[in-house]
Design an enzyme around this catalytic site. Structure first.
Site, short mmCIF file in Angstrom:
data_model
loop_
_atom_site.label_atom_id
_atom_site.label_comp_id
_atom_site.label_asym_id
_atom_site.label_seq_id
_atom_site.Cartn_x
_atom_site.Cartn_y
_atom_site.Cartn_z
N GLY A 137 0.78 -1.23 0.00
CA GLY A 137 0.00 0.00 0.00
C GLY A 137 0.81 1.28 0.00
O GLY A 137 0.26 2.37 0.11
N CYS A 172 -17.36 4.11 -25.55
CA CYS A 172 -18.71 4.67 -25.58
C CYS A 172 -19.21 4.89 -24.16
O CYS A 172 -20.10 4.17 -23.68
CB CYS A 172 -19.64 3.73 -26.33
SG CYS A 172 -19.06 3.44 -27.98
C1 PLP Z 1 -3.09 -5.15 -3.00
C2 PLP Z 1 -2.31 -5.75 -1.94
C3 PLP Z 1 -0.96 -5.43 -1.81
C4 PLP Z 1 -0.25 -4.44 -2.70
O1 PLP Z 1 -0.77 -3.16 -2.62
P1 PLP Z 1 0.02 -1.95 -3.31
O2 PLP Z 1 -0.85 -0.78 -3.06
O3 PLP Z 1 0.13 -2.29 -4.77
O4 PLP Z 1 1.35 -1.87 -2.66
C5 PLP Z 1 -0.24 -6.05 -0.81
N1 PLP Z 1 -0.82 -6.96 0.02
C6 PLP Z 1 -2.12 -7.28 -0.09
C7 PLP Z 1 -2.69 -8.27 0.84
C8 PLP Z 1 -2.91 -6.70 -1.06
O5 PLP Z 1 -4.20 -7.01 -1.14
#
Ligand code: PLP
Length: 463
Positions: free
Chosen positions: A278, A391
């Site tokens: 994240g 569209c």
């Molecule tokens: C989506 C996700 C990630 C990666 O998220 P990023 O925003 O791309 O870094 C890591 N761990 C889990 C469990 C996720 O669902």
């Protein structure tokens, strides 16, 4: 040329943009290194080059729209994460951001592990030679068949997401005569500072088991009793496109508290925690992402401090960056088609792709940058909205951005930071052909995902 026949686009002085940009950048020709991959530059003639190759040549050879991925940048980012976390922590690349066999090989070579969350991603990982023990399997609704394949292959960990799955995985492992290493995904009730639709750690969500109300402690109790499972630790993922470490701080504290409770109740110190992914990237010049070494330092300090307070041995940490590795490494190259000036409003610049190759703007109101890349221009900045050919009036790629007022059909424009969640979320809406991904490095370009063809579409249509 009379103004009525070819009305000029609104100038910045004439309009106050409602969107993100307060003012046009001083020089539209400058490519901000924050949002472009490392080898991107302009050559003497003014055209953008990546990995030493001009975009005009790339467009000619591979067509548009297309994603161009800077392989040296991808590898450098993998190494930066690997080195930042050293030998005391593991980095799992989140395959859902973008996965292909070439990516799997690069990850393998750079010493990263891999998160997958479907049978398709697992197959891609294994077929490209990622050792199963370096794969983690995620998902809130893994099928029995997917679990079976993962256990049989010997994946390093399965992240358990529900009470039912604890039993399901234990039974399958036992039937196959295995003891499957697992983590339990918990929701820590942290709301990361990001868009509502992509934050995933509210209590009211489909992922994980809540710490609140003792649910997660109960999950640990059940998992510890089952012979088919080897409980390694606790997993938490608090959201996406996060810049502020405060959310991780709270989440790590709550996860460590659970480890302490588990020790007190069962006399077991679980050896691992996974703090998820994240981490944010720069989509526009206004975003200020942190470097991996700062993130690693902050996380390990938080965990060490919390463990000392709880008198626990520090667990092994893992992290799961997806976007932060692949996002900045690619741009999407489009050719400008129709240009429509709406008097006093803005200019609509239509390109040969759209929501089928980048759904994030429509889905999350995501912000992107854009630049004219086939040449430079000294024309005035023109407030523009880059739209696709689908569209759907929500078919917007870049909501508010400035492009030079002399932009013309046939020009090439590029949207940076499209490495994550663009090709992986691409669709065939309007029977669009999904664009290729071309890896560029040291003067060489190589297709890693080819462009879809109309034959591909017809092959699936068996009626
Ligand atoms: C989506 C996700 C990630 C990666 O998220 P990023 O925003 O791309 O870094 C890591 N761990 C889990 C469990 C996720 O669902």
């Amino acid at each position: 040329m009379s103004r009525s026949a070819h009305p000029a686009g609104p100038r910045y002085a004439d309009v106050i943009p409602e969107g993100h940009y307060a003012a046009p950048p001083a020089d539209l020709n400058v490519l901000d290194p924050k949002v472009w991959s490392r080898t991107v530059t302009r050559d003497a003639s003014g055209g953008l080059t990546v990995g030493g190759i001009e975009v005009a040549r790339l467009a000619e050879e591979f067509g548009t729209p297309a994603y161009f991925m800077d392989e040296s940048d991808f590898r450098a980012r993998c190494r930066a994460w690997r080195e930042a976390f050293g030998t005391e922590a593991d980095v799992f690349y989140a395959g859902k951001a973008f996965l292909s066999r070439a990516i799997v090989k690069w990850l393998y070579e750079e010493g990263l592990n891999l998160d997958v969350c479907s049978g398709g991603e697992l197959t891609t990982a294994l077929s490209a030679g990622m050792p199963a023990e370096r794969i983690a399997f995620h998902g809130n609704n893994k099928s029995e068949e997917e679990i079976e394949r993962a256990v049989e292959a010997g994946v390093g960990r399965i992240v358990l997401d529900s009470f039912q799955e604890i039993v399901r995985v234990a039974h399958i492992a036992q039937r196959l005569g295995k003891r499957q290493p697992v983590l339990i995904r918990v929701t820590v009730g942290v709301e990361a500072h990001t868009h509502e639709f992509i934050a995933t750690a509210h209590e009211d969500q489909k992922f994980g088991i809540a710490l609140a109300g003792g649910q997660a402690a109960e999950a640990v109790r059940r998992a510890l009793k089952l012979d088919g499972l080897e409980l390694l630790g606790i997993h938490s993922h608090i959201g996406s496109q996060i810049f502020d470490m405060a959310g991780f701080e709270v989440s790590a504290r709550r996860v460590v508290q659970l480890l302490a409770e588990v020790r007190d109740e069962h006399g077991v110190e679980l050896p691992e925690i996974d703090l998820g992914g994240g981490l944010g990237i720069a989509y526009t010049s206004e975003d200020d992402p942190r470097e991996p070494h700062e993130i690693a330092k902050a996380l390990s300090e938080i965990v060490t401090r919390e463990c000392e307070a709880a008198k626990l041995r520090s667990p092994r940490i893992s992290v799961e960056p997806g976007r932060a590795i692949v996002g900045p490494t690619a741009f999407t190259l489009y050719r400008v088609g129709t240009i429509k000036h709406l008097d006093g409003l803005r200019t609509y610049v239509s390109v040969d792709g759209g929501m089928s190759d980048n759904i994030r703007t429509a889905l999350y109101d995501a912000e992107y940058s854009v630049a004219l890349v086939s040449r430079t221009s000294t024309a005035e900045p023109m407030l523009s909205r880059v739209v696709g050919k689908h569209c759907e009036s929500g078919d917007i790629v870049v909501k508010d951005a400035f492009l030079p007022a002399d932009l013309a059909p046939g020009d090439l424009i590029a949207v940076p930071a499209t490495g994550a969640y663009c090709r992986s979320m691409a669709s065939n809406y309007n029977h669009a052909l999904r664009p290729p991904v071309v890896a560029v490095k040291d003067g060489e370009a190589r297709v890693i995902i080819r462009r879809e063809t109309e034959e591909d579409l017809l092959r699936l249509d068996v009626g």
